[in-house]
Design an enzyme around this catalytic site. Structure first.
Site, PDB file in Angstrom:
ATOM      1  CG  ASP A   1      -2.277  95.576  -7.284  1.00 13.37           C
ATOM      2  OD1 ASP A   1      -1.171  96.012  -7.651  1.00 13.37           O
ATOM      3  OD2 ASP A   1      -2.797  94.552  -7.769  1.00 13.37           O
TER       4      ASP A   1
ATOM      5  CG  ASN B   1       1.353 102.122  -5.825  1.00 11.31           C
ATOM      6  OD1 ASN B   1       0.189 102.448  -5.635  1.00 11.31           O
ATOM      7  ND2 ASN B   1       2.193 101.838  -4.838  1.00 11.31           N
ATOM      8  N   GLY B   2       1.931 101.095 -10.152  1.00 12.20           N
ATOM      9  CA  GLY B   2       2.667 101.056 -11.419  1.00 12.20           C
ATOM     10  C   GLY B   2       1.781 101.529 -12.569  1.00 12.20           C
ATOM     11  NE  ARG B   3      -2.271  97.701 -12.578  1.00 12.23           N
ATOM     12  CZ  ARG B   3      -3.206  97.056 -11.900  1.00 12.23           C
ATOM     13  NH1 ARG B   3      -4.395  96.852 -12.435  1.00 12.23           N
ATOM     14  NH2 ARG B   3      -2.949  96.614 -10.690  1.00 12.23           N
ATOM     15  CD1 TRP B   4      -2.876 107.044 -10.202  1.00 14.02           C
ATOM     16  CD2 TRP B   4      -0.713 107.642 -10.280  1.00 14.02           C
ATOM     17  NE1 TRP B   4      -2.808 108.391  -9.953  1.00 14.02           N
ATOM     18  CE2 TRP B   4      -1.485 108.792  -9.993  1.00 14.02           C
ATOM     19  CE3 TRP B   4       0.672 107.774 -10.376  1.00 14.02           C
ATOM     20  CZ2 TRP B   4      -0.930 110.050  -9.800  1.00 14.02           C
ATOM     21  CZ3 TRP B   4       1.240 109.038 -10.188  1.00 14.02           C
ATOM     22  CH2 TRP B   4       0.427 110.154  -9.902  1.00 14.02           C
TER      23      TRP B   4
ATOM     24  CG  HIS C   1       6.102 102.220  -5.917  1.00 10.15           C
ATOM     25  ND1 HIS C   1       4.994 101.394  -5.933  1.00 10.15           N
ATOM     26  CD2 HIS C   1       7.038 101.596  -6.674  1.00 10.15           C
ATOM     27  CE1 HIS C   1       5.262 100.310  -6.666  1.00 10.15           C
ATOM     28  NE2 HIS C   1       6.489 100.413  -7.126  1.00 10.15           N
TER      29      HIS C   1
ATOM     30  CB  SER D   1       3.807  90.239  -1.074  1.00  7.74           C
ATOM     31  OG  SER D   1       4.413  90.099  -2.338  1.00  7.74           O
TER      32      SER D   1
ATOM     33  CG  LEU E   1      -5.572 103.712  12.950  1.00  9.77           C
ATOM     34  CD1 LEU E   1      -6.773 102.846  12.542  1.00  9.77           C
ATOM     35  CD2 LEU E   1      -5.270 104.703  11.827  1.00  9.77           C
TER      36      LEU E   1
ATOM     37  CB  SER F   1      -1.836  88.580  -3.643  1.00 12.80           C
ATOM     38  OG  SER F   1      -2.373  88.705  -4.934  1.00 12.80           O
TER      39      SER F   1
ATOM     40  CD  GLU G   1     -19.049  90.227   4.510  1.00 12.72           C
ATOM     41  OE1 GLU G   1     -19.276  90.280   3.286  1.00 12.72           O
ATOM     42  OE2 GLU G   1     -19.518  89.344   5.254  1.00 12.72           O
TER      43      GLU G   1
END
Ligand code: IPE
Ligand code: MG
Length: 241
Positions: free
Chosen positions: A2, A4-7, A19, A47, A113, A175, A186
């Site tokens: 979460d 990306n937009g604010r960045w 993005h 999502s 991984l 969310s 955790e």
């Protein structure tokens, strides 16, 4: 993932630039997980609620998904990374669905991984599809269904439950991510925006995790006597509160 937009906004850039940078953070964090010996990394990329975003932004995200697959799958495979995508893929374009299936098939035997991308994913959707599949494949046993009957039908049935959940961008909520699987996970919340999240940020999260005491419902004293706790889903009817 979460923030990306604010960045982007803080740099007077369009949201989509955030993005793009977010994809670079995905590369960096995937690499850092390999270095750290993390075996499962699951990223919430899109999502089931994200369809509500402006049409242009949704199309850009879909295009970015295609580009990321085109650019990254061979590299993932070279690095022995297995790629999985979970979520309701039925609303994606057939081309994207095919690319996902091909990437999963190519990397299926890789063991360093497991990188899971949750796309058009919702935790409630996952539980419901699992309930439907469970009920369709098994008549209700005496005493009713139990956790062990449902778990194999969840979309991440190939992975253990997460040890650590990280949310960037300052919000403190789940969310609709892996609702079932997060029961004993955790939580780590950070104000860092996803495009700024890097190997050092991951190490800070892991350090925080290492200082937690996971009791799975037991007391600290019990853990001192028996240091390795049985997991939460140890077959006892799942009653490990
Ligand atoms: C997360 O960043 C990326 C996706 C949901 C695809 P956001 O787009 O939610 O970024 P903010 O919250 O607006 O900063
Ligand atoms: Mg957001």
């Amino acid at each position: 993932m979460d923030g990306n937009g604010r960045w982007a906004k803080s740099r007077f850039l369009p949201r989509v630039a955030g993005h793009k940078r977010g994809l670079e953070a995905v590369r960096a964090v995937t690499k850092a997980c390999v270095t750290q010996g993390v075996q499962y990394l699951t990223l919430f990329a899109f999502s089931s609620e994200n369809w509500r975003r402006p049409k242009d932004e949704v199309s850009f995200l879909m295009e970015l998904f295609v580009i990321a697959l085109e650019q990254e799958v061979a590299k993932l495979h070279e690095n022995r990374i297995r790629l999985k995508v979970v979520g309701d893929l039925s609303s994606f374009e057939p081309r994207l669905v095919r690319m996902i299936a091909d990437a999963e098939a190519l990397t299926a035997a890789n063991d360093r991984l497991t990188l899971t991308i949750a796309a058009n994913y919702g935790g409630r959707w996952d539980i419901l599809q699992a309930v439907n599949r469970m009920a369709g494949s098994l008549t209700q046993p005496p005493g009713g269904y139990r956790e062990a009957h449902l778990a194999p039908h969840l979309s991440m049935n190939y992975a253990p439950e997460p040890d650590l959940f990280i949310r960037t961008g300052g919000e403190q909520r789940i969310s609709n991510f892996l609702l079932w699987q997060l029961a004993y996970t955790e939580f780590y919340f950070t104000d860092e925006l996803w495009p700024d999240f890097d190997a050092q940020s991951l190490n800070r999260a892991i350090d925080s995790y290492c200082n937690r005491e996971r009791r799975f419902g037991r007391t600290s004293e019990q853990l001192a006597d028996e240091p390795v706790p049985a997991g939460p889903l140890h077959e006892s009817g799942g009653d490990s509160r």
